[in-house]
Design an enzyme around this catalytic site. Structure first.
Site, PDB file in Angstrom:
ATOM      1  N   GLU A 264       1.040  -1.516  -0.107  1.00  0.00           N
ATOM      2  CA  GLU A 264       0.694   0.461  -0.107  1.00  0.00           C
ATOM      3  C   GLU A 264       1.059   1.107   0.430  1.00  0.00           C
ATOM      4  O   GLU A 264       1.899   1.733   1.067  1.00  0.00           O
ATOM      5  CB  GLU A 264      -1.089  -0.068   1.139  1.00  0.00           C
ATOM      6  CG  GLU A 264      -2.610   0.381   1.062  1.00  0.00           C
ATOM      7  CD  GLU A 264      -1.587   2.346   2.343  1.00  0.00           C
ATOM      8  OE1 GLU A 264      -1.357   3.332   2.073  1.00  0.00           O
ATOM      9  OE2 GLU A 264      -1.974   2.054   3.436  1.00  0.00           O
ATOM     10  N   CYS A 303      -1.757   7.649   3.974  1.00  0.00           N
ATOM     11  CA  CYS A 303      -2.490   7.352   2.994  1.00  0.00           C
ATOM     12  C   CYS A 303      -3.085   8.181   2.410  1.00  0.00           C
ATOM     13  O   CYS A 303      -2.913   7.845   0.826  1.00  0.00           O
ATOM     14  CB  CYS A 303      -1.675   6.249   2.911  1.00  0.00           C
ATOM     15  SG  CYS A 303      -3.072   5.376   4.048  1.00  0.00           S
TER      16      CYS A 303
END
Length: 681
Positions: A264, A303
Site C-alpha cells: 500500500e 495515505c
C-alpha cells in the site's frame, strides 16, 4: 507500565523475549516531533532475523495451529479489551510523535477497533474449525461419486509486516488482526521515527499474556536481511513509499522465490465536487469540511488524505476562500500537548524537509500557493517539524505535477474541470488511488462519476446531505471494507472483512469422493455416509455428528390443501388458484402447491416436537424450488446435519441442516439449508 526514558534504545521482542543490541552498536536517534528533544534510539544490529523467521514458522505456527478460527477471534477480542484499558498511557506517548489527541484516537482507538471488528466477523462469518470452505461443491461425475470443492487453509510461514511512520498503532493492528485469525504468526517491523509507540503497544500485548507463544515478534530498527530468509510459505505486507516498495518487490525471493508481497503505497487521492453542490448546499459545506479535515488530521500524513480537489470550472476562487476561512477559524498549529492545538507537527524533521521539497516541485510544475506559507507557523518551536496547511492552485488542470507529486503532509492542490467526463479523466490521471470522494446530491451525477472513476480507486465515498453527519469520512478506512487501490496505490488490498483473513491463506481445489470431501472440510457433502437411529433433534452438540440424518413423509398434496393455504395466507397468486391461467404459464402444468406450503409441511415431517436440545430455528438459506408439485403429488423430506458450529463462549451452537424435498418420482422438489440453535449438552 513505565514509558521509555530519554536515551533508551527501543528493544525488539523476538523468540518470545525482549532483546536489545550490544553496547557500541550503531543506532538511529529518534526525536520528539514538536520540540526536537531526544526520545530514544533504535537499532537491530546483531539481531539474527533468520532465527526470528524460524521461530515464527515453528513455535508460532504450532501454537496457532492448535486453535480454531473462533478461538483465535476470541483471543483477539480479549486483546482489544485489554488495550482499551491502557489507552491513556498510549495517548501520552503518541503526543511525542506529533499527534493531537484526536489524531491519537484515530490511530490507537482505530487500531483497537480493527481487533474488535475482525474478532466479531471471524466468529460470525467463519466456521469454528481450521478449514474455510469457499463456494459450492462442483459435481465432477454423473453419479456423484467424484466432486470438487475449494477450501482455504493458512499459509505455513510468517506474515512480515513492514509499516509506515504515520500510524504506529493502527498500521500494526490492521495487519496483525487478520493474520492472527488466519493462524499465521506475525513479525512486525515499524518505521523508526514512531516505532517507540509500536513497541509500547507490543509491550502491553505481551504483558497481557493473551497471545500464544511465537504469535507476535517485533523488530525495532532496520529490517536488514529479513526478506533473505523468506520463501513461498511467507507473506510480506508493506506500507510506505512506492520507491521502497519497488526495491522490495525486486528482491529475488519475491521475484523468483514466490514470497507473497502486498503493498500500500503513494496515493494522489481526489475529491470531486459535483456541479449541483453550489455554495449554501449541504454538499458544498461537507466538501469543504472534508478537505480541511484531510489536510490537518495527522498533519496530512495519511495515505488516504485528499491531495487533489477537483471542482467545477469557475468555482476555484470560491472554494479556496471557503477552505481558507474554515482553516482560519478551526485550525491551530502547535505542540499537541498545548491547550487549543488542533494540528501538530510532522513526524520528523526529515519528513518536514521532504514535504517542503515536494511543495517546491509542485510550484515548479505550475502550482501557486493560494493559502498558507512554507514558513514555519508563528509561535511554533523552531526545533519542531512544523508545516502549516497549504493549498496550491493549478491553472492547467492537466499539469503533470499535480497528478504525480505527493506532498505527504498538510498539502492539497485544487484544479477545475469542464464537464463530468473531464472530471473523470482528471481523477484517473492520479494513476490509481486508495480513495476518492464525490460530493453530490444528484443521482445522475453520482452514477456518471462513480462508474467513471471506480476502476481507478479502491474505495469511493459518496458524500451528500443524507450521510454527511454519519459518514466515517474520506480518510477513514474501516475494517469491514477493502483498504487498498490499483496502480500507484500499490495494487493490493488490506482489510475488507474476512477477505483480509483469506489473504493469509491458500485457496486449494480438492477433488474426491463425498466421504473424503466431508472428512477434509468437516461439512457433509451429498452422497457421503449418513447415520440413522436416534432422531438428530434429540442429540445435543456433544453427540450430534455431521451426517446424522432423518427422513419424513410421504405426504400427499390435495387441491383443498392448496386452496386452504391460499386463503389462510392471502397468497392467491394465480398459479395456486386459477387453473386456466396456471395452465397457460410455461413453468406450470396447472394449479401447483405454494413453495412455502411445501417448506412448512417439510418441517412437520422432520421436526421432533418434544422439548430437547434444539432451542430455536434461526433461519433458512439457499432455498430453491426446482420441480412444481400438483394436486395428487406427494412429498418426502430428507434432513441431514451438514455443518456444526459450536460457539466458544455460549452453551449452544449453530447447526446447519441440508434439507431436500423429493416427489413420488424421486425428483427434487426443493432444497435449502435449515439453521438451528442447539444446546451443547
Amino acid at each position: 507500565m513505565t514509558l521509555l526514558s530519554t536515551g533508551t534504545i527501543v528493544p525488539s521482542y523476538v523468540l518470545d523475549s525482549w532483546w536489545t543490541p550490544a553496547d557500541g552498536s550503531r543506532t538511529q536517534l529518534v526525536l520528539d516531533a514538536s520540540t526536537g528533544e531526544e526520545v530514544a534510539s533504535v537499532s537491530s544490529e546483531g539481531l539474527d532475523l533468520g532465527d526470528v523467521v524460524e521461530h515464527a514458522r515453528t513455535v508460532g505456527q504450532a501454537s496457532l495451529g492448535r486453535l480454531t478460527f473462533h478461538q483465535r477471534a476470541i483471543l483477539l477480542k480479549r486483546l482489544a479489551q485489554y488495550l482499551s484499558g491502557v489507552k491513556e498511557e498510549l495517548y501520552t506517548l503518541s503526543a511525542r510523535t506529533g499527534a493531537t489527541r484526536y489524531d491519537s484516537m484515530v490511530d490507537i482507538d482505530g487500531g483497537i477497533g480493527v481487533l474488535f471488528t475482525l474478532s466479531s466477523k471471524g466468529r460470525r462469518e467463519m466456521p469454528n474449525s481450521q478449514v474455510y470452505v469457499d463456494g459450492d461443491v462442483e459435481a465432477l461425475s454423473r453419479d456423484g461419486s467424484f466432486s470438487g470443492q475449494h477450501i482455504y487453509t493458512r499459509i505455513p510461514g510468517v506474515a512480515c509486516q513492514i509499516n509506515a511512520f504515520n500510524f504506529p498503532v493502527w498500521g500494526m493492528l490492521e495487519k496483525f488482526a487478520p493474520a492472527f485469525i488466519a493462524g499465521v504468526p506475525s513479525v512486525v517491523k515499524p518505521a523508526s521515527p514512531t516505532g517507540y509507540l509500536t513497541e509500547a503497544v507490543v509491550r502491553h500485548i505481551i504483558a497481557s499474556g493473551i497471545l500464544p507463544p511465537g504469535t507476535l515478534q517485533l523488530v525495532s530498527g532496520s529490517a536488514r536481511d529479513l526478506i533473505d530468509h523468506l520463501d513461498y510459505r511467507d507473506l510480506v505486507a508493506f506500507t510506505g513509499s512506492a520507491g521502497t516498495a519497488r526495491v522490495l518487490k525486486a528482491h529475488p525471493n519475491v521475484v523468483e522465490g514466490g514470497v507473497r508481497f502486498t503493498s500500500e503505497t503513494d496515493s494522489l487521492n481526489a475529491a470531486i465536487l459535483g456541479p449541483d453542490a453550489t455554495k449554501g448546499t449541504a454538499e458544498f459545506d461537507a466538501y469543504v469540511a472534508s478537505a480541511v479535515t484531510e489536510m490537518t488530521s495527522k498533519a496530512g500524513q495519511k495515505c488516504t488524505s485528499i491531495r487533489r480537489l477537483i471542482v467545477p470550472a469557475g468555482r476555484l476562487d470560491e472554494i479556496v476562500a471557503a477552505v481558507a476561512e474554515r482553516v482560519e477559524r478551526r485550525v491551530r498549529v502547535g505542540d499537541p500537548r498545548a491547550d487549543g492545538v488542533t494540528m501538530g507537527p510532522l513526524a520528523s524533521l526529515d519528513q518536514r524537509r521532504e514535504v517542503l521539497s515536494s511543495v517546491a516541485r509542485l510550484v515548479e510544475g505550475g502550482g501557486r500557493i493560494v493559502m498558507g506559507s512554507t514558513d514555519a507557523p508563528a509561535g511554533a518551536d523552531p526545533n519542531g517539524a512544523f508545516v502549516g496547511p497549504l493549498l496550491l492552485a493549478f491553472d492547467d488542470a492537466d499539469s503533470p505535477a499535480v497528478h504525480e507529486i505527493e506532498a505527504f503532509g498538510p498539502v492539497a492542490s485544487i484544479i477545475e474541470y469542464t464537464d463530468l467526463d473531464h472530471a473523470v479523466s482528471l481523477a484517473a490521471l492520479g494513476g490509481g488511488s486508495l480513495v476518492a470522494t464525490v460530493a453530490t446530491h444528484d443521482p445522475n451525477v453520482a452514477r456518471a462519476l462513480v462508474l467513471g472513476i471506480a476502476a481507478h480507486h479502491g474505495r469511493v465515498l459518496m458524500l451528500d446531505r443524507v450521510d454527511a453527519r454519519s459518514s466515517t469520512g474520506h480518510g477513514a478506512p474501516v475494517p469491514h471494507l477493502v483498504h487498498g487501490g490499483p496502480g500507484r496505490a500499490g495494487g493490493s488490498e488490506e482489510l475488507g472483512g474476512i477477505r483480509s483473513v483469506l489473504h493469509h491463506m491458500q485457496r486449494t481445489a480438492i477433488q474426491g469422493s463425498p466421504d473424503m470431501l466431508t472428512a477434509i472440510t468437516g461439512q457433509w457433502h451429498t452422497g457421503a455416509v449418513v447415520q440413522h437411529g436416534i432422531h438428530p433433534f434429540r442429540k445435543s452438540l456433544a453427540v450430534l455428528r455431521v451426517g446424522d440424518q432423518v427422513q419424513g413423509g410421504p405426504r400427499t398434496v390435495s387441491l383443498a390443501d392448496i386452496t386452504a393455504f391460499a386463503e389462510a395466507t392471502g397468497d392467491r397468486f394465480y398459479a395456486h388458484t386459477d387453473a386456466e391461467a396456471a395452465a397457460a404459464n410455461p413453468f406450470f402444468p396447472g394449479i401447483v402447491a405454494h413453495g412455502y406450503l411445501l417448506v412448512s409441511w417439510a418441517a412437520g415431517l422432520f421436526v421432533d416436537a418434544a422439548p430437547g436440545p434444539v432451542l430455536a430455528n434461526s433461519g433458512l438459506e439457499r432455498l430453491r424450488f426446482v420441480t412444481p408439485v400438483s394436486p395428487g403429488d406427494s412429498i418426502r423430506v430428507t434432513l441431514t446435519a451438514k455443518r456444526i458450529t459450536p460457539r466458544e463462549t455460549e452453551d449452544y451452537g449453530e447447526v446447519c441442516w441440508d434439507a431436500v424435498l423429493h416427489n413420488q418420482n424421486d425428483e427434487v422438489v426443493a432444497s435449502y439449508d435449515v439453521l438451528t440453535l442447539v444446546s451443547k449438552n
